[in-house]
Design a protein around this motif. Structure first.
Motif, short mmCIF file in Angstrom:
data_model
loop_
_atom_site.label_atom_id
_atom_site.label_comp_id
_atom_site.label_asym_id
_atom_site.label_seq_id
_atom_site.Cartn_x
_atom_site.Cartn_y
_atom_site.Cartn_z
N GLU A 1 0.82 -1.22 0.00
CA GLU A 1 0.00 0.00 0.00
C GLU A 1 0.85 1.27 0.00
O GLU A 1 0.35 2.37 -0.23
N ASN A 2 2.14 1.13 0.24
CA ASN A 2 3.03 2.30 0.32
C ASN A 2 4.00 2.42 -0.84
O ASN A 2 4.78 3.37 -0.90
N VAL A 3 3.98 1.46 -1.74
CA VAL A 3 5.02 1.40 -2.77
C VAL A 3 5.03 2.64 -3.67
O VAL A 3 6.10 3.15 -4.04
N ASP A 4 3.84 3.15 -4.03
CA ASP A 4 3.80 4.33 -4.89
C ASP A 4 4.38 5.55 -4.19
O ASP A 4 5.11 6.35 -4.79
N GLU A 5 4.06 5.72 -2.91
CA GLU A 5 4.57 6.86 -2.15
C GLU A 5 6.08 6.77 -2.00
O GLU A 5 6.79 7.77 -2.13
N LYS A 6 6.57 5.56 -1.75
CA LYS A 6 8.01 5.38 -1.58
C LYS A 6 8.74 5.67 -2.89
O LYS A 6 9.80 6.32 -2.91
N ASP A 7 8.19 5.18 -4.01
CA ASP A 7 8.79 5.44 -5.32
C ASP A 7 8.80 6.94 -5.62
O ASP A 7 9.79 7.48 -6.14
N PHE A 8 7.67 7.61 -5.32
CA PHE A 8 7.60 9.06 -5.55
C PHE A 8 8.68 9.77 -4.75
O PHE A 8 9.34 10.69 -5.24
N CYS A 9 8.86 9.35 -3.52
CA CYS A 9 9.87 9.96 -2.65
C CYS A 9 11.26 9.86 -3.26
O CYS A 9 11.99 10.85 -3.36
N TYR A 10 11.63 8.65 -3.68
CA TYR A 10 12.95 8.46 -4.29
C TYR A 10 13.12 9.30 -5.55
O TYR A 10 14.16 9.93 -5.76
N MET A 11 12.10 9.31 -6.40
CA MET A 11 12.21 10.05 -7.65
C MET A 11 12.32 11.55 -7.39
O MET A 11 13.12 12.25 -8.04
N ALA A 12 11.54 12.05 -6.44
CA ALA A 12 11.57 13.48 -6.13
C ALA A 12 12.95 13.90 -5.61
O ALA A 12 13.48 14.95 -5.99
N VAL A 13 13.53 13.09 -4.75
CA VAL A 13 14.86 13.41 -4.21
C VAL A 13 15.92 13.29 -5.31
O VAL A 13 16.83 14.13 -5.39
N ALA A 14 15.78 12.30 -6.16
CA ALA A 14 16.73 12.14 -7.27
C ALA A 14 16.71 13.37 -8.17
O ALA A 14 17.76 13.89 -8.57
#
Length: 230
Positions: free
Chosen positions: A33-46
């Motif tokens: 249930e958190n995978v999309d939020e976690k992916d968004f987080c990594y992409m935003a920081v990248a």
């Protein structure tokens, strides 16, 4: 402001972006249930740090199709502004063709809209309409016509375009026009930014919630964020 967010996932994402620290993304629970939020987080920081290696932390989810759900190469394309990475995404990601649209928007290169069209067999209207800020590119036969008009209206700051939105149910049409105008005018004071989670989100809640986020970003008014209750 990040500390005011009660949801742990969103707080960690906010802190990760603000502090340019992907370790905060690591703290987001890895449940499905958190995978999309976690992916968004990594992409935003990248994207903020310009560190493409962070993209390698994005999830890889299998599908019934030959290609998996992942955005690693799209992420690298955006960080490096490199269209050859989109070519890789096309071969290795389920939604890889979307990389061309995202890179077109980032680099303001409308030629990439045509490359998207070549690979998925559709018109480039939505992509070019946003880049050119011209509803003349919006395809009347497209299922996302309302989104196309809304996007142009918001980018141009022209609320009159919102009145031309059509093709929706009466309730959604009214909501879409009103919210479109609010964001186009950079004033969401009349929009309910709260999202109450019971069983699931409703379409209306998601729409208004995202509108408030868009208005906050466009106006750089962080106080709008404080009205978003999740």
């Amino acid at each position: 402001i990040c500390e005011k967010i009660s949801d742990a996932r969103l707080k960690n994402t906010c802190l990760a972006i603000a502090e340019e620290d992907e370790i905060k993304c690591d703290k987001i629970d890895s449940g499905a249930e958190n995978v999309d939020e976690k992916d968004f987080c990594y992409m935003a920081v990248a994207l903020k740090t310009g560190n493409a290696s962070i993209c390698e932390k994005l999830s890889i989810r299998p599908t019934t199709a030959p290609l998996p759900y992942t955005s690693e190469f799209t992420c690298k394309a955006l960080v490096e502004k490199d269209v050859t990475r989109c070519d890789e995404a096309l071969q290795k990601e389920f939604y890889g063709a979307d990389c061309y649209v995202l890179l077109a928007q980032l680099t303001k290169n409308s030629g990439l809209c045509d490359k998207y069209a070549q690979n998925v067999g559709v018109q480039t209207s939505y992509c070019k309409a946003a880049l050119e800020r011209n509803i003349g590119y919006c395809d009347p036969s497209s299922f996302n016509l309302a989104d196309c008009y809304s996007q142009v209206a918001i980018l141009k700051g022209d609320a009159d375009i919102c009145d031309d939105i059509s093709g929706l149910s009466p309730k959604m049409l009214q909501l879409t026009r009103e919210t479109c105008k609010a964001v186009a005018e950079r004033d969401v004071s009349s929009v309910d930014c709260s999202v109450e989670i019971k069983v699931a989100y409703t379409a209306d809640d998601i729409f208004t919630h995202h509108a408030c986020i868009a208005a906050a970003a466009l106006t750089e008014d962080a106080s709008v964020c404080e009205r978003i209750v999740i």
